[in-house]
Enzyme design. Sequence first.
Site, PDB file in Angstrom:
ATOM      1  N   LYS A  84       0.859  -1.191   0.000  1.00 31.13           N
ATOM      2  CA  LYS A  84       0.000   0.000   0.000  1.00 31.13           C
ATOM      3  C   LYS A  84       0.892   1.237   0.000  1.00 31.13           C
ATOM      4  O   LYS A  84       1.746   1.410   0.879  1.00 31.13           O
ATOM      5  CB  LYS A  84      -0.868  -0.041   1.253  1.00 31.13           C
ATOM      6  CG  LYS A  84      -2.153   0.710   1.185  1.00 31.13           C
ATOM      7  CD  LYS A  84      -2.953   0.388   2.439  1.00 31.13           C
ATOM      8  CE  LYS A  84      -4.252   1.124   2.522  1.00 31.13           C
ATOM      9  NZ  LYS A  84      -4.883   0.920   3.840  1.00 31.13           N
TER      10      LYS A  84
HETATM   11  O1  G3P Z   1      -7.790   1.806   4.991  1.00 34.12           O
HETATM   12  C1  G3P Z   1      -7.779   3.034   5.597  1.00 34.12           C
HETATM   13  C2  G3P Z   1      -9.077   3.792   5.535  1.00 34.12           C
HETATM   14  O2  G3P Z   1     -10.155   2.944   5.445  1.00 34.12           O
HETATM   15  C3  G3P Z   1      -9.152   4.828   6.625  1.00 34.12           C
HETATM   16  O3  G3P Z   1     -10.395   4.954   7.244  1.00 34.12           O
HETATM   17  O4  G3P Z   1     -11.906   5.762   9.028  1.00 34.12           O
HETATM   18  O5  G3P Z   1      -9.438   6.247   9.176  1.00 34.12           O
HETATM   19  O6  G3P Z   1     -10.855   7.417   7.514  1.00 34.12           O
HETATM   20  P1  G3P Z   1     -10.662   6.163   8.286  1.00 34.12           P
END
Ligand code: G3P
Length: 220
Positions: A84
């Site tokens: 990633k």
């Molecule tokens: O994979 C990372 C992404 O899903 C982040 O999510 O909730 O931290 O914005 P969030």
Amino acid sequence: MKIFLDTADIEEIRAAARWGVLDGVTTNPTLFAKAGGGSYESILAEVCTITPGPVSAEVVAEDVDGMLIQGRAFAKIAPNIVVKIPMSEAGLEAIARLRAEKIPTNCTLVFSTNQGLLAAKAGAVLISPFVGRLDDINEDGMTVVRELAEIFAIHEIKSEVLAASMRGPLHVTQAALAGAHIATVPFKVLRQMVHHPLTDSGIAQFRADWDKAQRTHGGS
Ligand code: G3P
């Protein structure tokens, strides 16, 4: 649409695998910090034994050489590792270099359709628009998912749109309708998808009626 779990918590990943709904896993440094319980590499190795699906491992280097070193090391952990890499000028270059080495990449922190298009062009197999974080700043995150899905279909681009930053079950339904190939969800959201108040009360009612029947007709 495939469902990935957005977590580095082994027990959550095991549960989703037991339910038969786990197509892959995405992790990032924040999720690793939350999960704890060993080195990032050891957690990734264990996750890769639980699911044969893609497991995203995120680099923290911000320069091309650093990303390549970390990416190559992650790729050695298991064949289903996907490296990633954040969207940036260095990130695009690292994606292109890893593609030449046949190491699959997931371009993360995508907030616009053009960023996603460039990431696909550089060779990322997964493109991760962050829906919730766009919604947080009063933009429609799902528009990026929909536009990327449409563009990839029109131009027969093989990269997959991975809807990330999913904050609730409605986001998952919307991502599926927008044409996302994958949605990655926190375990809490996966659980919310399983349950419905009428299902839960229905199960309780059937159980209560069954017990009542045992008392009234028991032994006959
Ligand atoms: O994979 C990372 C992404 O899903 C982040 O999510 O909730 O931290 O914005 P969030």
